[in-house]
Design an enzyme around this catalytic site. Structure first.
Site, PDB file in Angstrom:
ATOM      1  N   LYS A  48       1.862  -4.316   8.572  1.00 26.78           N
ATOM      2  CA  LYS A  48       1.473  -4.914   7.327  1.00 26.78           C
ATOM      3  C   LYS A  48       2.902  -5.138   6.391  1.00 26.78           C
ATOM      4  O   LYS A  48       3.561  -4.430   6.358  1.00 26.78           O
ATOM      5  CB  LYS A  48       0.356  -4.022   6.670  1.00 26.78           C
ATOM      6  CG  LYS A  48       0.074  -4.758   5.406  1.00 26.78           C
ATOM      7  CD  LYS A  48      -0.833  -3.514   4.650  1.00 26.78           C
ATOM      8  CE  LYS A  48      -1.306  -4.082   3.313  1.00 26.78           C
ATOM      9  NZ  LYS A  48      -2.031  -3.198   2.663  1.00 26.78           N
ATOM     10  N   GLU A  52       8.637   4.873  12.512  1.00 24.65           N
ATOM     11  CA  GLU A  52       7.334   5.076  11.733  1.00 24.65           C
ATOM     12  C   GLU A  52       6.205   5.288  12.730  1.00 24.65           C
ATOM     13  O   GLU A  52       5.399   6.156  12.669  1.00 24.65           O
ATOM     14  CB  GLU A  52       7.210   3.831  10.492  1.00 24.65           C
ATOM     15  CG  GLU A  52       8.157   4.065   9.614  1.00 24.65           C
ATOM     16  CD  GLU A  52       7.934   5.087   8.573  1.00 24.65           C
ATOM     17  OE1 GLU A  52       6.836   5.692   8.674  1.00 24.65           O
ATOM     18  OE2 GLU A  52       8.535   5.044   7.503  1.00 24.65           O
ATOM     19  N   LYS A  88       4.358  -0.252   6.994  1.00 21.96           N
ATOM     20  CA  LYS A  88       3.850  -1.285   6.000  1.00 21.96           C
ATOM     21  C   LYS A  88       5.277  -1.542   5.017  1.00 21.96           C
ATOM     22  O   LYS A  88       6.006  -0.598   4.474  1.00 21.96           O
ATOM     23  CB  LYS A  88       2.957  -0.443   5.034  1.00 21.96           C
ATOM     24  CG  LYS A  88       2.413  -1.159   3.923  1.00 21.96           C
ATOM     25  CD  LYS A  88       1.242  -0.466   3.211  1.00 21.96           C
ATOM     26  CE  LYS A  88       0.872  -1.353   1.809  1.00 21.96           C
ATOM     27  NZ  LYS A  88      -0.234  -0.479   1.264  1.00 21.96           N
TER      28      LYS A  88
HETATM   29  C1  PBG Z   1      -2.461   0.221  -1.011  1.00 22.34           C
HETATM   30  C2  PBG Z   1      -2.572  -1.282  -0.463  1.00 22.34           C
HETATM   31  C3  PBG Z   1      -2.144  -2.292  -0.741  1.00 22.34           C
HETATM   32  C4  PBG Z   1      -2.782  -3.461   0.072  1.00 22.34           C
HETATM   33  C5  PBG Z   1      -3.588  -2.725   0.825  1.00 22.34           C
HETATM   34  N1  PBG Z   1      -3.373  -1.461   0.443  1.00 22.34           N
HETATM   35  C6  PBG Z   1      -1.200  -2.927  -1.928  1.00 22.34           C
HETATM   36  C7  PBG Z   1       0.019  -2.478  -1.929  1.00 22.34           C
HETATM   37  O1  PBG Z   1       0.723  -1.564  -1.298  1.00 22.34           O
HETATM   38  O2  PBG Z   1       0.752  -2.798  -3.001  1.00 22.34           O
HETATM   39  C8  PBG Z   1      -2.308  -4.859   0.215  1.00 22.34           C
HETATM   40  C9  PBG Z   1      -3.344  -5.849   0.626  1.00 22.34           C
HETATM   41  C10 PBG Z   1      -3.147  -7.238   0.607  1.00 22.34           C
HETATM   42  O3  PBG Z   1      -2.274  -7.578  -0.295  1.00 22.34           O
HETATM   43  O4  PBG Z   1      -4.263  -7.899   0.852  1.00 22.34           O
HETATM   44  N2  PBG Z   1      -3.679   0.786  -1.120  1.00 22.34           N
END
Ligand code: PBG
Length: 325
Positions: free
Chosen positions: A249, A234, A197
């Site tokens: 992501k 990771e 992520k």
């Molecule tokens: C953190 C989380 C985020 C998203 C999903 N889980 C936000 C971040 O990491 O700032 C983002 C999902 C999206 O932008 O659609 N709980």
């Protein structure tokens, strides 16, 4: 190698030929709908930077889940927006907290007909907006956070989630969650690890969706956009720790990472088409600059082609409807 008689255009001449020879096709079953539930709402509340997406009330969330089942969507990923936040995100571990109650509701609505996933992360629940608890110097304390994640995971499994999605990028989070689940008798609850992520500007609209309190950024825990090799590390760590599925992501700016992970992963690979990716296409389409439906289909197909087995997208229900046409 030479193919003097080969004319690739032959297979493009009719829609039927193109359909027959398509290397990839989308199906509703591989799509997951991310959904927001906000505490205290009596009707859904629009999210202005994500036209078409809402913060759900308890009732409207149940309807959305039932509709997803009707459409053949594979799963739903739940995020909670609590009324009260504090330094340690205590509403996240409270069985009566907004997210845990939503899991109970959705599970009683759809049973096992839809894979119910929930976000294991503190950012929606803390008053500082970080994904973990803070140490005295204001940095995110990895190991103190793990203890809260473990409790949060057990609360979500107790509530009836089939799959937990730890998204906070703390080191060791999958191991701690797996161990806590085993100890609590939740051997069958699966973990979809947000393995790679990245710290992304494209999370912008999500911050509105969850009323995020964050000042600053998440660069000390989320990955650096410059790094490709590190994603495999990771993933390996998460697999070693017991991840049942891994995720990349964001999706669209990270298709190379997704292709790498898909090539190496022995477990199913997810990709999350995030809020900013959604917002960009919606905004361009609203301006008449792109064909909305074609752009949505092409973007999701690109994520599939890069190697995703599971795709989280805010268009999951709409796209599933089109695929059934
Ligand atoms: C953190 C989380 C985020 C998203 C999903 N889980 C936000 C971040 O990491 O700032 C983002 C999902 C999206 O932008 O659609 N709980």
């Amino acid at each position: 190698m030479s193919f003097p008689h080969h004319r690739p255009r032959r297979l493009r001449t009719t829609p039927a030929l193109r359909r027959l020879t398509a290397e990839h096709r989308l199906s509703p079953a591989e799509l997951v709908l991310p959904a927001f539930i906000r505490e205290g709402l009596s009707s859904p509340h629009p999210i202005s930077s994500m036209p078409g997406v809402v913060q759900h009330s308890a009732e409207s969330l149940k309807r959305a889940a039932a509709e997803a089942v009707e459409l053949g969507v594979g799963g739903i990923m739940l995020f909670g927006v609590p009324k009260h936040r504090d330094a340690t995100g205590s509403a996240a571990v409270d069985p009566d907290g907004v997210l845990n109650r939503a899991i109970v509701d959705v599970r009683s609505e759809v049973g096992d007909d839809l894979v119910i996933m929930s976000d294991v992360c503190l950012d929606e629940f803390t008053d500082h907006g970080h994904c973990g608890v803070l140490s005295e110097d204001g940095t995110v304390d990895n190991d103190a956070t793990l203890a809260v994640y473990a409790e949060m995971a057990v609360a979500q499994a107790n509530a009836g989630a089939h799959v937990l999605g730890p998204s906070g990028m703390m080191d060791g989070q999958v191991a701690v969650i797996r161990q806590a689940l085993e100890e609590a008798g939740h051997q069958e609850t699966a973990v979809l690890a947000y393995a790679a992520k990245y710290a992304s500007a494209f999370y912008g609209p999500f911050r509105e969706a969850v009323d995020s309190q964050l000042q600053g950024d998440r660069r000390t825990y989320q990955m650096d956009a410059a790094n490709r090799r590190e994603a495999l590390l990771e993933v390996e760590l998460d697999l070693e720790e017991g991840a049942d599925m891994v995720m990349v992501k964001p999706a669209m700016s990270y298709l190379d990472i997704l292709a790498d992970v898909a090539a190496h992963s022995p477990v199913p690979v997810g990709a999350y088409q995030i809020s900013g990716e959604y917002a960009m296409i919606e905004a361009a389409a609203a301006n008449g600059w792109i064909d909305r439906r074609r752009a949505i289909e092409e973007s999701v197909l690109g994520i599939k082609r890069a190697g995703a087995n599971i795709i989280l997208t805010y268009w999951a229900a709409e796209l599933a409807g089109w695929l059934k046409e």
